[in-house]
Structure formats: structure tokens, C-alpha cells
Design an enzyme around this catalytic site. Structure first.
Site, short mmCIF file in Angstrom:
data_model
loop_
_atom_site.label_atom_id
_atom_site.label_comp_id
_atom_site.label_asym_id
_atom_site.label_seq_id
_atom_site.Cartn_x
_atom_site.Cartn_y
_atom_site.Cartn_z
N SER A 139 0.86 -1.18 0.00
CA SER A 139 0.00 0.00 0.00
C SER A 139 0.89 1.23 0.00
O SER A 139 2.06 1.15 0.39
CB SER A 139 -0.88 0.00 1.26
OG SER A 139 -1.51 1.25 1.47
N TYR A 152 -2.41 -0.99 10.37
CA TYR A 152 -2.31 -1.14 8.92
C TYR A 152 -0.98 -0.61 8.40
O TYR A 152 -0.30 -1.26 7.60
CB TYR A 152 -3.48 -0.41 8.25
CG TYR A 152 -3.64 -0.68 6.79
CD1 TYR A 152 -4.26 -1.84 6.33
CD2 TYR A 152 -3.20 0.23 5.83
CE1 TYR A 152 -4.43 -2.09 4.97
CE2 TYR A 152 -3.36 0.00 4.47
CZ TYR A 152 -3.97 -1.16 4.05
OH TYR A 152 -4.13 -1.40 2.70
#
Length: 257
Positions: A139, A152
Site C-alpha cells: 500500500s 495497517y
């Protein structure tokens, strides 16, 4: 590219399904994985559309034994897993002081630890055949932090670290390992974030998209799943044989700032 066997986690929805469709279109064997109730039907539909051989396994990313079984079943069916794409992921948004510990454990487990277990499981066969492609869907948050996403961000940073280490270890035995770092993609995971943030900020979903979600991306648009799938096809190809240990941004200019 000669027909290969491709294992994609989280491949019955969102980014993973787009990747699966791209490889199916090329005629590869596919190993589908996902927790959707209709996951088997989704996998069968893609396989029928493109006339490919497939396997579906709903292995839970939090259970290492299930992940080992997933790889064993794929190898028993197809001989080997040539390409592993670690895509499955979850998200939770919360300040550190109220971040649920069970959410931290689940996010680290699914986004990072599962990738390690699967990499370890496919490694011996890839090493033996002197060929392997491992692609980790990281990401932009693997490169840049955002507030309220501690687990995350930590998991995706860790996934990039795992990518680099595995790339070094695989360099002498034909295994390449790379990470793709997308910006925001309009997947079910992101759609839930939009609804949650609209509620928490007491603003419209349109304002969440424009003022929160896409605020940091120079290109004010979601990243198409097809762009990520196309990058996976390239990384799996012979043209990318000398590309390893890289973290490739597809983030609309987010990380350029």
C-alpha cells in the site's frame, strides 16, 4: 508467458478478483482464496468464462496450518505454485489510545504474518525448480503513514521489509519478490471506510472522498483495479526477471509529495 499456476489470496473480491481475472485471461491455472460465502461460485464463474483449471480454498489467513494446507493442495493439484500473490488484507481506523488490541492482532496477522507463512510454504518448490514470482500487495501506507491507522501502516511497512529480505534470499535461485503499493482503490474495504468516516466526521460521503480519502493523491481519482492487475502480469513475466526487491507505487502521485 508459458502457463503457470498462480495462487492469489483474497481473490474473490476487489483487487484480488481483478488480478485473478487478468491471469485467467492469459490462460493460467488459478488458486482462488477468499472468505465470501459465494467464493466457490465466484471462482467457478471466472474459470468457466476463461476456460481454465482452478482450485478454490477458503483458508483463513489467521490460521498458519490452513495456509500450509492451501499450498499443499495447490501443489498436489498442479505440481507447484509458480506465482504467489499475497493480496488479502483488512483495515481498521482508530486513534492509538482506543485502538482495539484484537484488531491490531488481526490486521498484523492477515496483512503481514500470513504473507510470511505462504512465502515459506511455496519457497522449497520454487527453489527446486529455480523459478518463482512472489508479489506482495502492500500500500502507499507501506511507504507513508497516516494517522489513526497504526496497525495497517505497521503491517504494510513490515510487508515491504519482508519483500526486500525475501528478494535477497531468492536472488540466487530464480525467485523474484516485489511489492505493489497502491493508493486508494474503491474496493469493499475502502467503501466501508467511506461510510464509517462520513459518520464519524458528520460529513457527506462525497466530502469524505474528496477531502479525506483522495486529499493526498495528486490525481484526484481512485486507482483502477485493472492497473494493479496489469502490474502483476508484468512482474510475473520474463520481462521482469531482473526486477526484485522493489516497492512499486501506483498511488496517483501520493508518495511523490
Amino acid at each position: 508467458m508459458q502457463k503457470k499456476t498462480v495462487l492469489i489470496t483474497g481473490s474473490t473480491s476487489g483487487i484480488g478478483l481483478a488480478i485473478a481475472r487478468a491471469f485467467a485471461q492469459q490462460g493460467h491455472n488459478l488458486v482462488f482464496n477468499g472468505l465470501e460465502m459465494d467464493g466457490e461460485q465466484i471462482a467457478a464463474s471466472v474459470a468457466e468464462e476463461y476456460q481454465i483449471d482452478y482450485l478454490f480454498d477458503p483458508a483463513n489467513m489467521l490460521h498458519p496450518a490452513a495456509l500450509r494446507t492451501l499450498v499443499e493442495q495447490a501443489e498436489n493439484r498442479f505440481g507447484t505454485v509458480d506465482i504467489l500473490i499475497n493480496n488479502a488484507g483488512i483495515q481498521h481506523v482508530s486513534p492509538i489510545e482506543t485502538f482495539p488490541e484484537e484488531k491490531w492482532d488481526a490486521i498484523i496477522g492477515i496483512n503481514l504474518t500470513a504473507a510470511f507463512h505462504l512465502t515459506k510454504a511455496v519457497w522449497p518448490a520454487m527453489k527446486k525448480q529455480n523459478f518463482g514470482r512472489i508479489i506482495n500487495i502492500a500500500s502507499a501506507h507501506g511507504l507513508i503513514a497516516s494517522e489513526f491507522k497504526s496497525a495497517y501502516v505497521a503491517a504494510k511497512h513490515g510487508l515491504i521489509g519482508l519483500t526486500k529480505t525475501a528478494a535477497l534470499e531468492g536472488a540466487t535461485c530464480g525467485i523474484t519478490v516485489n511489492a505493489i503499493c497502491p493508493g486508494y482503490v474503491k474496493t469493499p474495504l475502502v467503501e466501508r471506510q467511506i461510510v464509517d468516516q462520513a459518520r464519524s466526521h458528520q460529513i457527506s460521503e462525497k466530502d469524505v472522498i474528496e477531502k479525506v480519502i483522495l486529499a493526498k493523491q495528486a490525481l484526484k481519482q481512485f486507482i483502477p483495479t485493472e492497473s494493479i492487475a496489469a502490474m502483476c502480469l508484468f512482474l510475473a513475466s520474463e520481462s521482469a526477471a531482473t526486477l526484485t526487491g522493489a516497492s512499486l507505487s501506483i498511488d496517483g502521485g501520493w508518495s511523490a509529495q
